[in-house]
Design a protein around this motif. Structure first.
Motif: not given
Length: 224
Positions: A104-107, A41-45, A58-60, A30-34
């Protein structure tokens, strides 16, 4: 001179232990860019095993300055792993996939700047005071460790569902104090940081300056 490890290589045990072994695409859904920025970019997951909601940054590390990007990722992971305070973002682990690090961090529900955008008004004095109290507690903790955030602003101050204030985004943070690098966001920078380009050093007081500018930001909607 010793060879510089290839970005993404986990042959060094000290680097390998910074990363989880699982494939992140198989354990998060359920990844969604926020949000997004220069870093990526940072995603809700949602974590499939526990159903916990998390945020994934996510860091390339491909393209230009690959080595520098990889070193920045390692630095941020090491920094986050050291933190343990109610007013700093909780770090949960990091994964690698397709030349991209998944931190991955707390939402959190959003940032202090998001609050202004949603309500279409500057914050009231008591609201700013409540946010500042949480930020100051987080900064006191960082400074007690000899760390400097160096990018305090409304966009990097997050709030949880129960209203807890969380300092976030430690990509510009310094692991040593005093420091002398020209780092941060221009409008929020303390004079000492700018002057350090030529000479001199600075300490955690620069974060307090940035918080003062953030109060103006929250109270006037300037810089938003």
């Amino acid at each position: 001179m010793p060879a510089v490890p290839r970005p993404g290589s986990l042959k060094d045990p000290e680097i390998a232990e910074l990363f989880e072994k699982n494939d992140p695409e198989k354990i998060f859904e359920d990844l969604r860019e926020i949000g997004h920025g220069s870093f990526g970019a940072v995603y809700y997951a949602r974590y499939l095993v526990t159903k916990e909601i998390v945020a994934i940054k996510k860091m390339s590390y491909v393209g230009k300055q690959t080595v520098e990007k990889w070193q920045d990722i390692l630095k941020e992971i090491r920094f986050l792993r050291q933190l343990n305070h109610p007013n700093t973002i909780e770090y949960k682990g990091c994964y690698l996939r397709d030349h991209t690090a998944w931190l991955v961090m707390e939402y959190c529900l959003g940032s202090a700047s998001d609050i202004i955008e949603v309500h279409k008004r500057p914050l009231k004095e008591d609201e700013i005071a409540a946010i500042c109290e949480g930020v100051l507690r987080g900064l006191h903790y960082l400074h007690s460790l000899g760390r400097i955030h160096r990018d305090v602003k409304a966009g990097n101050i997050l709030l949880t569902e129960n209203g807890t204030v969380k300092l976030a985004d430690f990509g510009s943070a310094s692991i040593k104090c005093p420091a002398n690098s020209f780092v941060g966001t221009p409008y929020w920078m303390a004079p000492e940081v700018i002057l350090a380009m030529d000479e001199g050093q600075y300490d955690g007081k620069v974060d307090v300056w940035s918080l003062g500018i953030t109060c103006i930001e929250l109270g006037t909607k300037m810089f938003i």
